[in-house]
Design an enzyme around this catalytic site. Structure first.
Site, mmCIF file in Angstrom:
data_model
loop_
_atom_site.group_PDB
_atom_site.id
_atom_site.type_symbol
_atom_site.label_atom_id
_atom_site.label_comp_id
_atom_site.label_asym_id
_atom_site.label_seq_id
_atom_site.Cartn_x
_atom_site.Cartn_y
_atom_site.Cartn_z
ATOM 1 N N LYS A 177 0.885 -1.163 0.000
ATOM 2 C CA LYS A 177 0.000 0.000 0.000
ATOM 3 C C LYS A 177 0.927 1.217 0.000
ATOM 4 O O LYS A 177 1.131 1.892 1.001
ATOM 5 C CB LYS A 177 -0.925 -0.041 1.223
HETATM 6 N N1 PMP Z 1 -7.444 -1.515 -3.407
HETATM 7 C C1 PMP Z 1 -6.989 -0.271 -3.183
HETATM 8 C C2 PMP Z 1 -6.297 0.455 -4.280
HETATM 9 C C3 PMP Z 1 -7.175 0.325 -1.923
HETATM 10 O O1 PMP Z 1 -6.726 1.569 -1.697
HETATM 11 C C4 PMP Z 1 -7.848 -0.390 -0.924
HETATM 12 C C5 PMP Z 1 -8.072 0.235 0.416
HETATM 13 N N2 PMP Z 1 -6.957 0.012 1.258
HETATM 14 C C6 PMP Z 1 -8.309 -1.688 -1.206
HETATM 15 C C7 PMP Z 1 -8.082 -2.218 -2.465
HETATM 16 C C8 PMP Z 1 -9.027 -2.500 -0.169
HETATM 17 O O2 PMP Z 1 -8.154 -2.846 0.872
HETATM 18 P P1 PMP Z 1 -8.688 -3.065 2.362
HETATM 19 O O3 PMP Z 1 -9.895 -3.879 2.285
HETATM 20 O O4 PMP Z 1 -7.551 -3.771 3.019
HETATM 21 O O5 PMP Z 1 -8.960 -1.719 2.927
#
Ligand code: PMP
Length: 299
Positions: A158
């Site tokens: 991330k």
């Molecule tokens: N894809 C992207 C590009 C994101 O920013 C997020 C949010 N973090 C997600 C998928 C979903 O991840 P999560 O469920 O861990 O928040």
């Protein structure tokens, strides 16, 4: 509602080991993280006094840092404790939690081996976008930008830099009157939205793209477990854009988005249905539980 800039708010931020007044949480403009996007972050939500899946988010933060070649100078337990401490200091039981780690100012060129790694954690209220109107759904445009191949960028992290593509896609979608964008990957297969994973119902089964070049979201995995608990068939596979007209329901899953129905992708219209509604309700119930109860449900 007037937009209050994030640097013009009050409260507390955990900053390199100390909780400081919100307005004092500043850094120098010559910071490597700002110039070269050497930063990784998390997006978490606290419900009812508990951060949902806190350990998983913290572990991903550390792993994201490693994928960018740095080690966060704390233990995961210290970061978990810091998230709880800053929520308490801000007097919040239901809030969005944003930890971020970045390279500092010791060097300002592509090479940054000697930079110090900094960490900050802020929390702020971020209610569900739709409140009681959850089944209304959002509209998605097709993005012209694609998710890069896993050997082009560290796509499992991330990492702040990867969000350049997301912001470009989201802005273009909004300019066309859509809420968000559906992005394809470098091969032209369906990937995800700009800040959430995508799910499609085909023949009563829940299908979602295999996360080879985008985040395997914590919400995504939770929703898959919830669907399986309901005896739904869940399939991870390559999804081609020409299959989209055949989907009977579409929804997004992410920490901020939670489970959000999609009512339109470009000129294709969908009616949020029973499967989406069931998973919205199951997810809403799960996030309210204590971490022990969440773990017991194996979701
Ligand atoms: N894809 C992207 C590009 C994101 O920013 C997020 C949010 N973090 C997600 C998928 C979903 O991840 P999560 O469920 O861990 O928040």
């Amino acid at each position: 509602m007037a937009l209050i800039p994030f640097d013009d708010r009050d409260g507390w931020i955990w900053f390199d080991g100390r909780i400081v007044p919100w307005r004092d949480a500043k850094l120098h403009v010559l910071t490597h993280g700002l110039h070269y996007a050497s930063a990784v972050f998390e997006g978490e939500r606290a419900y009812n006094g508990h951060v949902f899946k806190l350990e998983e988010h913290t572990n991903r933060l550390f792993e994201s840092g490693r994928l960018l070649g740095f080690e966060i100078p704390y233990t995961p337990d210290q970061i978990n404790e810091a998230c709880r401490a800053v929520l308490a200091k801000n007097g919040q039981t239901d809030a969005y939690v944003r930890p971020i780690a970045w390279r500092g100012s010791e060097m300002l060129a592509v090479a940054a081996q000697q930079t110090t790694i900094h960490v900050a954690i802020a929390t702020w209220p971020w209610p569900n976008l739709f409140g009681n109107d959850r089944m209304k759904g959002v509209t998605l445009a097709h993005a012209k930008w694609r998710r890069p191949a896993p050997d082009t960028a560290p796509t499992a992290s991330k990492a702040a830099g990867l969000y350049m593509i997301g912001t470009l896609s989201k802005h273009a979608a909004e300019a066309e009157g859509f809420n968000d964008a559906l992005m394809l990957d470098w091969k032209g297969d369906v990937a995800e939205a700009t800040g959430a994973n995508a799910f499609f119902v085909f023949d009563g089964e829940v299908h979602t793209p295999t996360p080879v070049c985008f985040l395997d979201g914590i919400t995504r995995r939770t929703v898959m477990a919830l669907a399986r608990n309901r005896q739904m068939k869940v399939v991870e596979r390559t999804i081609k854009p020409d299959e989209l007209p055949r989907a009977t329901e579409v929804f997004l899953a992410g920490t901020a988005a939670e489970v959000t129905p999609v009512r339109q992708i470009a000129d294709m219209h969908y009616t949020p249905g029973q499967i989406t509604e069931t998973l919205i309700n199951d997810y809403s119930a799960l996030v309210q539980m204590t971490p022990e109860e969440v773990a017991r449900r194996a979701a």
